[in-house]
Design a protein around this motif. Sequence first.
Motif, short mmCIF file in Angstrom:
data_model
loop_
_atom_site.label_atom_id
_atom_site.label_comp_id
_atom_site.label_asym_id
_atom_site.label_seq_id
_atom_site.Cartn_x
_atom_site.Cartn_y
_atom_site.Cartn_z
N GLY A 375 0.78 -1.08 0.04
CA GLY A 375 0.08 0.03 -0.01
C GLY A 375 0.90 1.27 -0.02
N GLU A 376 0.49 2.25 0.70
CA GLU A 376 1.03 3.48 1.01
C GLU A 376 2.75 3.22 1.51
N TRP A 377 2.93 2.12 2.05
CA TRP A 377 4.23 1.80 2.60
C TRP A 377 5.43 1.70 1.63
N THR A 378 4.95 1.20 0.38
CA THR A 378 5.87 1.16 -0.79
C THR A 378 6.86 2.21 -1.15
N ASP A 379 6.23 3.45 -0.53
CA ASP A 379 7.06 4.89 -0.78
C ASP A 379 8.13 4.53 0.36
N THR A 380 9.42 4.55 -0.19
CA THR A 380 10.57 4.54 0.58
C THR A 380 10.97 5.91 1.06
N THR A 381 10.30 6.85 1.12
CA THR A 381 10.97 8.12 1.70
C THR A 381 11.13 8.06 3.03
N TRP A 382 10.39 7.47 3.85
CA TRP A 382 10.39 7.32 5.17
C TRP A 382 10.71 5.93 5.95
N VAL A 383 10.70 4.70 4.97
CA VAL A 383 11.01 3.61 5.39
C VAL A 383 11.65 3.02 4.34
N GLY A 384 12.98 2.53 4.80
CA GLY A 384 14.04 2.16 3.62
C GLY A 384 13.53 0.85 3.13
N GLN A 385 14.28 0.41 1.93
CA GLN A 385 13.58 -0.52 1.02
C GLN A 385 14.31 -1.71 1.54
N PHE A 386 15.69 -1.44 2.15
CA PHE A 386 16.45 -2.89 2.37
C PHE A 386 16.45 -2.97 3.82
N VAL A 387 16.49 -4.31 4.13
CA VAL A 387 16.57 -4.60 5.58
C VAL A 387 17.39 -5.66 5.94
N ASP A 388 18.47 -5.52 6.80
CA ASP A 388 19.65 -6.14 7.20
C ASP A 388 19.18 -7.10 8.36
N VAL A 389 19.36 -8.44 8.04
CA VAL A 389 18.98 -9.36 9.07
C VAL A 389 20.21 -9.99 9.58
N LEU A 390 19.97 -10.11 10.98
CA LEU A 390 21.25 -10.87 11.58
C LEU A 390 20.93 -11.88 12.55
N VAL A 391 21.50 -12.86 12.27
CA VAL A 391 21.36 -14.42 13.11
C VAL A 391 22.31 -14.83 13.82
N ARG A 392 21.93 -15.08 15.08
CA ARG A 392 22.92 -15.76 15.90
C ARG A 392 22.38 -16.96 16.48
N VAL A 393 22.91 -17.95 16.40
CA VAL A 393 22.20 -19.21 16.94
C VAL A 393 23.46 -19.97 17.86
N VAL A 394 23.20 -20.10 19.07
CA VAL A 394 24.10 -20.77 20.08
C VAL A 394 23.73 -22.37 20.23
N ALA A 395 24.48 -23.19 20.28
CA ALA A 395 23.81 -24.56 20.43
C ALA A 395 25.06 -25.51 20.92
N LYS A 396 24.49 -26.63 21.21
CA LYS A 396 25.58 -27.72 21.73
C LYS A 396 26.03 -28.55 20.65
N PRO A 397 27.23 -29.01 20.26
CA PRO A 397 27.35 -29.71 19.27
C PRO A 397 26.66 -31.15 19.32
#
Length: 397
Positions: A375-397
């Motif tokens: 909708g109106e949010w496709t206008d990238t003036t106020w919310v950028g087009q690209f999103v950087d995702v960061l993943v951190r997974v801690v687990a036991k072997p």
Amino acid sequence: MDAVAVQKYTAPGRYMHWAVAGLIALQFILAQLAERAEEAGAPLRQLALLANHKSVGMTVLMLALVRIAWRLSHPAPTPPATMPVWQRRTAATAHVSLYGLLFAMPITGWLMSSASAYTVSWFNLFAFPDLVASSAALKDTLAEIHETLAGVLAALAALHIGAALWHHFKEKDEVLHRMTSMGSVTLGCGLLAIGITALAIIGPSGGPPVSAEATRSPDRVVTQQVPITTSDLLMWSIAYADSEISFSAEQAGAIFTGHFSTWQAHIQFEPENLPASSALVEIELSSVQTGDSDRDATLGQPDWFAAGVARFSVGKFEKLDSGATPTFRTIGATLSFGGAAHPVELTFSLTQNESTRVLEGTARLDRLALGVGTGEWTDTTWVGQFVDVLVRVVAKP
């Protein structure tokens, strides 16, 4: 009265006075329009108005600093000899209070934005540092202080204007003439007129919305989810309390961060056996949290993250670096939600010892290609087009 004999403020002082006056008037207009946008359920318009309100507020703060420095080196003209002592003292007190409010108003607004996890930018050109950590309680307190100070400023400004007009029309002295000149008054009125005209003609959204279809290449969306490889590899035992799926994006010229509080992952990954490795991550989209309740509520709307689950699936990996901390990337991975699956590439590193494995990865997503923010949010003036995702997974072997 002999106009030639009037002791005026310096020209820079007059220009700054009327510039600030015009900007403050614009501030009250922007604040009222933002409240109406909120009541009308128009979050993008509200975001744009508040962003401009904050940019104008920071402009007032910077001008106030310059005004104070100029005033200290260029004293004000002496009051008219006919002005009673009580009026001089009242005027001095009002001026000091007004100067104080020129600092207090933008600073409390700046603090309130910081407490809202909403970094303040200056007309989307650069961002100011946050002054405090995100805190809903502190945000509410600062909002009350900011609103109260706005009322005090309005009252003092009315008193200031009334006194100036009284001296001009009743006393017929030079008080008002000391601060007026055609150029300085025109500047203040011009700034106010430009702001109002920009709101009326250009619109607070910054221009017409861009169609999401126009930004999506035909090959960006795939129809089938990549199958997960079945293998005898052990399933990772994930420590969710130490793990996180977060993201960063741009809003009104500044970066904000968020994370998803509810997700689960099924990971079978061994660096020595990539052909048998696979992963499936399921994310509850409605669990998004950004530190600001208003923004979270907007992201929970159908145009953004309506209730549902996003699934990231990958059945093939490639090793990029075999150094001390090996790095990998996914091949043919997909992120599926909303009835479609979209290709996504995750690059990640893996560190491990006898007791812990830590996977840390990043991916850049095009929200328009994913159909996030429609909708109106496709206008990238106020919310950028690209999103950087960061993943951190801690687990036991």
